[in-house]
Design a protein around this motif. Structure first.
Motif, mmCIF file in Angstrom:
data_model
loop_
_atom_site.group_PDB
_atom_site.id
_atom_site.type_symbol
_atom_site.label_atom_id
_atom_site.label_comp_id
_atom_site.label_asym_id
_atom_site.label_seq_id
_atom_site.Cartn_x
_atom_site.Cartn_y
_atom_site.Cartn_z
ATOM 1 N N ASN A 6 0.834 -1.198 0.000
ATOM 2 C CA ASN A 6 0.000 0.000 0.000
ATOM 3 C C ASN A 6 0.864 1.242 0.000
ATOM 4 N N THR A 7 0.448 2.215 -0.770
ATOM 5 C CA THR A 7 1.111 3.506 -0.747
ATOM 6 C C THR A 7 0.337 4.370 0.236
ATOM 7 N N ILE A 8 1.051 4.939 1.181
ATOM 8 C CA ILE A 8 0.411 5.717 2.242
ATOM 9 C C ILE A 8 0.834 7.167 2.125
ATOM 10 N N GLU A 9 -0.162 8.042 2.039
ATOM 11 C CA GLU A 9 0.146 9.469 1.969
ATOM 12 C C GLU A 9 0.463 9.970 3.368
ATOM 13 N N ILE A 10 1.609 10.643 3.489
ATOM 14 C CA ILE A 10 2.029 11.166 4.787
ATOM 15 C C ILE A 10 1.774 12.668 4.826
ATOM 16 N N LYS A 11 0.836 13.055 5.691
ATOM 17 C CA LYS A 11 0.521 14.472 5.850
ATOM 18 C C LYS A 11 1.329 15.029 7.026
ATOM 19 N N VAL A 21 -1.823 9.194 16.190
ATOM 20 C CA VAL A 21 -1.120 9.141 14.907
ATOM 21 C C VAL A 21 -0.386 7.808 14.765
ATOM 22 N N THR A 22 0.259 7.362 15.842
ATOM 23 C CA THR A 22 0.978 6.085 15.814
ATOM 24 C C THR A 22 0.023 4.943 15.478
ATOM 25 N N THR A 23 -1.140 4.935 16.111
ATOM 26 C CA THR A 23 -2.141 3.898 15.847
ATOM 27 C C THR A 23 -2.577 3.922 14.387
ATOM 28 N N THR A 24 -2.907 5.105 13.893
ATOM 29 C CA THR A 24 -3.350 5.251 12.501
ATOM 30 C C THR A 24 -2.298 4.756 11.523
ATOM 31 N N LEU A 25 -1.051 5.215 11.706
ATOM 32 C CA LEU A 25 0.016 4.858 10.772
ATOM 33 C C LEU A 25 0.385 3.373 10.873
ATOM 34 N N SER A 26 0.380 2.836 12.086
ATOM 35 C CA SER A 26 0.675 1.407 12.277
ATOM 36 C C SER A 26 -0.382 0.560 11.582
ATOM 37 N N ASN A 27 -1.640 0.972 11.710
ATOM 38 C CA ASN A 27 -2.735 0.244 11.071
ATOM 39 C C ASN A 27 -2.630 0.277 9.551
ATOM 40 N N GLN A 28 -1.945 1.290 9.025
ATOM 41 C CA GLN A 28 -1.745 1.383 7.579
ATOM 42 C C GLN A 28 -0.516 0.591 7.131
ATOM 43 N N GLY A 29 0.161 -0.030 8.095
ATOM 44 C CA GLY A 29 1.280 -0.902 7.750
ATOM 45 C C GLY A 29 2.652 -0.266 7.857
ATOM 46 N N ASN A 31 6.028 1.257 9.865
ATOM 47 C CA ASN A 31 6.834 0.983 11.045
ATOM 48 C C ASN A 31 7.091 2.345 11.703
ATOM 49 N N VAL A 32 6.364 2.630 12.782
ATOM 50 C CA VAL A 32 6.423 3.947 13.415
ATOM 51 C C VAL A 32 7.449 3.950 14.540
ATOM 52 N N ILE A 33 8.420 4.865 14.442
ATOM 53 C CA ILE A 33 9.449 5.015 15.470
ATOM 54 C C ILE A 33 9.138 6.321 16.202
ATOM 55 N N VAL A 34 8.893 6.238 17.503
ATOM 56 C CA VAL A 34 8.566 7.432 18.285
ATOM 57 C C VAL A 34 9.751 7.785 19.171
ATOM 58 N N LEU A 35 10.180 9.042 19.114
ATOM 59 C CA LEU A 35 11.288 9.508 19.945
ATOM 60 C C LEU A 35 10.750 10.427 21.029
ATOM 61 N N GLY A 36 11.116 10.134 22.263
ATOM 62 C CA GLY A 36 10.654 10.935 23.394
ATOM 63 C C GLY A 36 9.339 10.417 23.932
ATOM 64 N N LEU A 51 4.867 6.926 1.513
ATOM 65 C CA LEU A 51 5.671 5.787 1.953
ATOM 66 C C LEU A 51 4.936 4.525 1.522
ATOM 67 N N ILE A 52 5.653 3.426 1.500
ATOM 68 C CA ILE A 52 5.059 2.134 1.175
ATOM 69 C C ILE A 52 4.971 1.342 2.465
ATOM 70 N N SER A 53 3.900 0.557 2.625
ATOM 71 C CA SER A 53 3.725 -0.216 3.847
ATOM 72 C C SER A 53 5.000 -0.991 4.171
ATOM 73 N N GLY A 54 5.368 -0.976 5.449
ATOM 74 C CA GLY A 54 6.599 -1.617 5.889
ATOM 75 C C GLY A 54 7.738 -0.625 6.092
ATOM 76 N N GLU A 55 7.623 0.563 5.466
ATOM 77 C CA GLU A 55 8.683 1.560 5.627
ATOM 78 C C GLU A 55 8.560 2.269 6.976
ATOM 79 N N LYS A 56 9.655 2.949 7.346
ATOM 80 C CA LYS A 56 9.705 3.642 8.637
ATOM 81 C C LYS A 56 9.288 5.102 8.526
ATOM 82 N N ILE A 57 8.571 5.560 9.545
ATOM 83 C CA ILE A 57 8.372 6.993 9.739
ATOM 84 C C ILE A 57 8.792 7.278 11.174
#
Length: 125
Positions: A6-11, A21-29, A31-36, A51-57
């Protein structure tokens, strides 16, 4: 079964709730990295792009300090995005994926840090 990418549009998620946001992006496939440990997002590694599903944000939260994540196995591009978000200087040795990082996981990041990473194309799985 073929896995569809899946191609995911990142706003822009600026000032939005990290958990939502983490929940939404994780559900779209993604890999969400949260700092702090902040509640709101103040910076993100990619915006107004795809981004494509499986990629990191990477999401930076409104916290006073950040800890270094383990980046073993990360691509060169993802590592550079992380260093730019954290505003730390870096040197990169090799090509491929990260096999070694000079700042250990969970080390508190300071602005004067310089991280050295080693990349290799033959990752042990």
């Amino acid at each position: 079964e073929e896995e569809t990418l899946n191609t995911i549009e990142i706003k822009s998620y600026l000032n939005q709730n990290v958990k939502d946001v983490t929940t939404t992006l994780s559900n779209q496939g993604l890999n969400v990295i949260v700092l702090g440990n902040g509640e709101k997002i103040i910076k993100q590694s990619i915006v107004n792009d795809y981004l494509i599903s499986g990629e990191k944000i990477i999401l930076l939260t409104d916290d006073s300090e950040y800890k270094m994540p383990s980046i073993i196995g990360w691509s060169r591009n993802d590592a550079i995005k992380l260093f730019n978000l954290l505003n730390i200087s870096y040197t990169i040795d090799g090509y491929g994926y990260v096999t070694n990082q000079s700042i250990e996981k969970n080390t508190t990041i300071t602005n004067d840090m310089n991280i050295n990473i080693t990349l290799s194309s033959n990752l042990e799985s």
